[in-house]
Design a protein around this motif. Structure first.
Motif, PDB file in Angstrom:
ATOM      1  N   GLY A 154       9.920  33.530   6.769  1.00 60.83           N
ATOM      2  CA  GLY A 154      10.087  33.192   8.175  1.00 60.83           C
ATOM      3  C   GLY A 154       9.323  31.932   8.527  1.00 60.83           C
ATOM      4  N   ALA A 155      10.058  30.876   8.881  1.00 65.31           N
ATOM      5  CA  ALA A 155       9.432  29.574   9.101  1.00 65.31           C
ATOM      6  C   ALA A 155       8.447  29.571  10.257  1.00 65.31           C
ATOM      7  CB  ALA A 155      10.506  28.511   9.343  1.00 65.31           C
ATOM      8  N   TYR A 156       8.598  30.507  11.192  1.00 64.37           N
ATOM      9  CA  TYR A 156       7.721  30.514  12.354  1.00 64.37           C
ATOM     10  C   TYR A 156       6.626  31.569  12.269  1.00 64.37           C
ATOM     11  CZ  TYR A 156      11.510  27.666  14.270  1.00 64.37           C
ATOM     12  OH  TYR A 156      12.459  26.696  14.467  1.00 64.37           O
ATOM     13  N   SER A 157       6.545  32.261  11.140  1.00 67.06           N
ATOM     14  CA  SER A 157       5.456  33.228  10.974  1.00 67.06           C
ATOM     15  C   SER A 157       4.146  32.468  10.793  1.00 67.06           C
ATOM     16  CB  SER A 157       5.711  34.134   9.769  1.00 67.06           C
ATOM     17  OG  SER A 157       5.666  33.402   8.569  1.00 67.06           O
ATOM     18  N   GLY A 158       3.033  33.069  11.164  1.00 65.23           N
ATOM     19  CA  GLY A 158       1.750  32.385  11.211  1.00 65.23           C
ATOM     20  C   GLY A 158       1.379  31.635   9.958  1.00 65.23           C
ATOM     21  N   TYR A 159       1.395  32.320   8.787  1.00 60.64           N
ATOM     22  CA  TYR A 159       0.965  31.672   7.557  1.00 60.64           C
ATOM     23  C   TYR A 159       1.925  30.549   7.183  1.00 60.64           C
ATOM     24  CZ  TYR A 159      -0.404  30.738   2.778  1.00 60.64           C
ATOM     25  OH  TYR A 159      -0.802  30.097   1.633  1.00 60.64           O
ATOM     26  N   VAL A 160       3.225  30.815   7.238  1.00 57.70           N
ATOM     27  CA  VAL A 160       4.213  29.825   6.797  1.00 57.70           C
ATOM     28  C   VAL A 160       4.148  28.576   7.662  1.00 57.70           C
ATOM     29  CG1 VAL A 160       6.667  29.360   6.449  1.00 57.70           C
ATOM     30  CG2 VAL A 160       5.726  31.601   5.858  1.00 57.70           C
ATOM     31  N   ARG A 161       4.151  28.739   8.964  1.00 55.80           N
ATOM     32  CA  ARG A 161       4.187  27.565   9.842  1.00 55.80           C
ATOM     33  C   ARG A 161       2.937  26.701   9.701  1.00 55.80           C
ATOM     34  NH1 ARG A 161       2.550  29.222  16.041  1.00 55.80           N
ATOM     35  NH2 ARG A 161       0.434  29.881  15.523  1.00 55.80           N
ATOM     36  N   ASP A 162       1.827  27.300   9.317  1.00 57.62           N
ATOM     37  CA  ASP A 162       0.567  26.567   9.188  1.00 57.62           C
ATOM     38  C   ASP A 162       0.351  25.959   7.814  1.00 57.62           C
ATOM     39  OD1 ASP A 162      -0.071  27.187  11.807  1.00 57.62           O
ATOM     40  OD2 ASP A 162      -1.215  28.979  11.263  1.00 57.62           O
ATOM     41  N   PHE A 167       2.871  21.737   0.618  1.00 55.63           N
ATOM     42  CA  PHE A 167       1.897  22.633   1.236  1.00 55.63           C
ATOM     43  C   PHE A 167       0.804  21.851   1.944  1.00 55.63           C
ATOM     44  CE2 PHE A 167       3.704  24.913  -2.399  1.00 55.63           C
ATOM     45  CZ  PHE A 167       4.217  26.023  -1.746  1.00 55.63           C
ATOM     46  N   GLY A 168       0.522  22.249   3.155  1.00 55.44           N
ATOM     47  CA  GLY A 168      -0.500  21.587   3.950  1.00 55.44           C
ATOM     48  C   GLY A 168      -0.130  21.650   5.420  1.00 55.44           C
ATOM     49  N   ASN A 169      -0.818  20.861   6.203  1.00 54.74           N
ATOM     50  CA  ASN A 169      -0.585  20.781   7.636  1.00 54.74           C
ATOM     51  C   ASN A 169      -0.247  19.334   7.966  1.00 54.74           C
ATOM     52  OD1 ASN A 169      -1.427  20.211  10.492  1.00 54.74           O
ATOM     53  ND2 ASN A 169      -1.826  22.414  10.484  1.00 54.74           N
ATOM     54  N   ILE A 170       0.953  19.097   8.470  1.00 55.98           N
ATOM     55  CA  ILE A 170       1.382  17.720   8.724  1.00 55.98           C
ATOM     56  C   ILE A 170       0.453  17.019   9.703  1.00 55.98           C
ATOM     57  CG2 ILE A 170       3.242  16.236   9.561  1.00 55.98           C
ATOM     58  CD1 ILE A 170       5.227  18.352   8.704  1.00 55.98           C
ATOM     59  N   ASN A 171       0.015  17.732  10.723  1.00 50.76           N
ATOM     60  CA  ASN A 171      -0.878  17.113  11.707  1.00 50.76           C
ATOM     61  C   ASN A 171      -2.138  16.587  11.035  1.00 50.76           C
ATOM     62  OD1 ASN A 171       0.756  17.715  14.058  1.00 50.76           O
ATOM     63  ND2 ASN A 171       0.158  19.845  13.758  1.00 50.76           N
ATOM     64  N   GLU A 172      -2.697  17.368  10.122  1.00 51.33           N
ATOM     65  CA  GLU A 172      -3.903  16.939   9.409  1.00 51.33           C
ATOM     66  C   GLU A 172      -3.596  15.783   8.461  1.00 51.33           C
ATOM     67  OE1 GLU A 172      -5.419  20.418   7.514  1.00 51.33           O
ATOM     68  OE2 GLU A 172      -5.947  21.413   9.408  1.00 51.33           O
ATOM     69  N   TYR A 222       0.867  -1.182   0.000  1.00 54.42           N
ATOM     70  CA  TYR A 222       0.000   0.000   0.000  1.00 54.42           C
ATOM     71  C   TYR A 222       0.901   1.228   0.000  1.00 54.42           C
ATOM     72  CZ  TYR A 222      -3.671   3.278   1.598  1.00 54.42           C
ATOM     73  OH  TYR A 222      -4.555   4.313   1.711  1.00 54.42           O
ATOM     74  N   SER A 223       0.819   2.031  -1.036  1.00 57.06           N
ATOM     75  CA  SER A 223       1.605   3.253  -1.130  1.00 57.06           C
ATOM     76  C   SER A 223       0.685   4.433  -0.842  1.00 57.06           C
ATOM     77  CB  SER A 223       2.225   3.398  -2.526  1.00 57.06           C
ATOM     78  OG  SER A 223       3.118   4.493  -2.567  1.00 57.06           O
ATOM     79  N   ILE A 224       1.007   5.181   0.193  1.00 54.91           N
ATOM     80  CA  ILE A 224       0.101   6.213   0.695  1.00 54.91           C
ATOM     81  C   ILE A 224       0.001   7.391  -0.266  1.00 54.91           C
ATOM     82  CG2 ILE A 224      -0.290   7.877   2.552  1.00 54.91           C
ATOM     83  CD1 ILE A 224       1.172   5.911   4.407  1.00 54.91           C
ATOM     84  N   MET A 225      -1.231   7.779  -0.573  1.00 56.14           N
ATOM     85  CA  MET A 225      -1.501   8.976  -1.371  1.00 56.14           C
ATOM     86  C   MET A 225      -2.232   9.994  -0.500  1.00 56.14           C
ATOM     87  SD  MET A 225      -3.931   9.507  -4.764  1.00 56.14           S
ATOM     88  CE  MET A 225      -2.880   8.625  -5.915  1.00 56.14           C
ATOM     89  N   ILE A 226      -1.751  11.232  -0.523  1.00 59.53           N
ATOM     90  CA  ILE A 226      -2.448  12.327   0.150  1.00 59.53           C
ATOM     91  C   ILE A 226      -3.202  13.106  -0.919  1.00 59.53           C
ATOM     92  CG2 ILE A 226      -2.220  14.389   1.579  1.00 59.53           C
ATOM     93  CD1 ILE A 226      -1.364  11.870   3.011  1.00 59.53           C
ATOM     94  N   GLY A 227      -4.508  13.215  -0.780  1.00 59.86           N
ATOM     95  CA  GLY A 227      -5.303  13.883  -1.806  1.00 59.86           C
ATOM     96  C   GLY A 227      -5.962  12.878  -2.722  1.00 59.86           C
ATOM     97  N   LYS A 228      -6.665  13.388  -3.717  1.00 58.01           N
ATOM     98  CA  LYS A 228      -7.461  12.514  -4.582  1.00 58.01           C
ATOM     99  C   LYS A 228      -6.711  12.005  -5.804  1.00 58.01           C
ATOM    100  CE  LYS A 228      -9.626  16.247  -7.325  1.00 58.01           C
ATOM    101  NZ  LYS A 228      -8.874  17.359  -6.734  1.00 58.01           N
ATOM    102  N   ASP A 229      -5.559  12.605  -6.135  1.00 55.79           N
ATOM    103  CA  ASP A 229      -4.803  12.160  -7.299  1.00 55.79           C
ATOM    104  C   ASP A 229      -3.325  12.476  -7.097  1.00 55.79           C
ATOM    105  OD1 ASP A 229      -4.480  14.941  -7.829  1.00 55.79           O
ATOM    106  OD2 ASP A 229      -6.253  14.957  -9.113  1.00 55.79           O
TER     107      ASP A 229
END
Length: 274
Positions: free
Chosen positions: A129-137, A45-50, A28-35
């Motif tokens: 900036g890796a810790y700025s709100g938009y970038v980190r999220d 791009f995304g949120n690792i936790n999600e 089983y090879s994991i796919m994130i998303g529909k394609d």
């Protein structure tokens, strides 16, 4: 980073190699998303936790995996599979093998080895900036960026890595409890890796060897417990990041760590993550 679940020249080749050596097993090879397009984009791009939560649901829903499986993670995918073990592990992982994975974070956002538009965009946004709100999220690589000169800021602002490494003041005991159930944790480092900085993050190190780190000495996630039980394997793979000779993969990974029975009635199963 920049790969997909089903690329015939990468993950597809890995599956083909395992099936050649161990015919009849389920992969089983994991796919994130529909394609595949979404899968590639989600590596930047995304949120690792999600994304980890999504993988927990996908693996639990697969009847073929319900008795457990072996797991292989490549590059950042290895770190994400460790997060799966610590947070979910249902169904459970037997052997976890990771190739060149940034387990202890990176001190610099990884570069783009190919002419990849998503990667260039990621680095452009991360430069804000890796810790700025938009970038980190929203930038995956920022979520395992660990600035060694600003550790307090890292602990306060990073939304992912301090948690799975149990670096926060309040420890999550489930993370250690789950990780120590592994039969083997195989950490493979590329000898000429210039993508990961520091290179030794692949074997849970940085400028300080893993066994000298507080995370190990105080056993925050169970590494010391695994090590004392001789369940951690540190290995080197000659070459640059994600340069894997198929013969090395067959002889050093498939034969010793995938050719085992996970229960009384099934052949080995495995999951791979890019």
């Amino acid at each position: 980073m920049g790969d997909t679940c089903c690329n015939p020249d990468s993950m597809g080749k890995i599956q083909e190699t395992i099936n050649d050596v161990l015919p009849g097993i389920y992969t089983y090879s994991i796919m994130i998303g529909k394609d595949e397009s979404e899968d590639k984009k989600s590596s930047f791009f995304g949120n690792i936790n999600e994304e980890v939560n999504s993988v927990c649901e996908k693996l639990k829903a697969d009847e073929n995996l319900k008795y457990g499986f072996n797991a292989i993670g490549f590059s950042q995918g290895g770190q994400f599979l460790r997060a799966y073990v610590q947070r979910c592990n249902d169904p459970p992982v037997y052997n976890l093998i990771t190739f060149g994975s940034p387990h202890n974070g990176v001190s610099d956002i990884p570069g783009c080895e190919k002419n990849d538009g998503w990667c260039r965009l990621m680095r452009s946004i991360a430069s804000q900036g890796a810790y700025s709100g938009y970038v980190r999220d929203h930038v995956i690589q920022a979520q395992y960026f660990k600035d060694p000169l600003r550790l307090e800021l890292y602990l306060k602002k990073n939304i992912y890595l301090p948690d799975i490494n149990n670096e926060l003041e309040v420890k999550n005991e489930t993370y250690k409890k789950n990780l120590v159930t592994l039969n083997k944790l195989v950490l493979i480092r590329f000898t000429e890796d210039t993508t990961l900085k520091p290179r030794d993050t692949a074997v849970k190190g940085n400028v300080v060897p893993v066994r000298e780190q507080k995370l190990y000495k105080e056993d925050w996630i169970g590494l010391k417990t695994l090590d004392e039980a001789e369940k951690i394997v540190f290995k080197d793979c000659e070459g640059s990041h994600m340069t894997i000779e198929l013969n090395y993969f067959r002889e050093e990974v498939v034969v010793p760590y995938l050719n085992n029975s996970l229960n009384y009635r099934q052949k080995p199963l495995f999951v791979i993550q890019t």
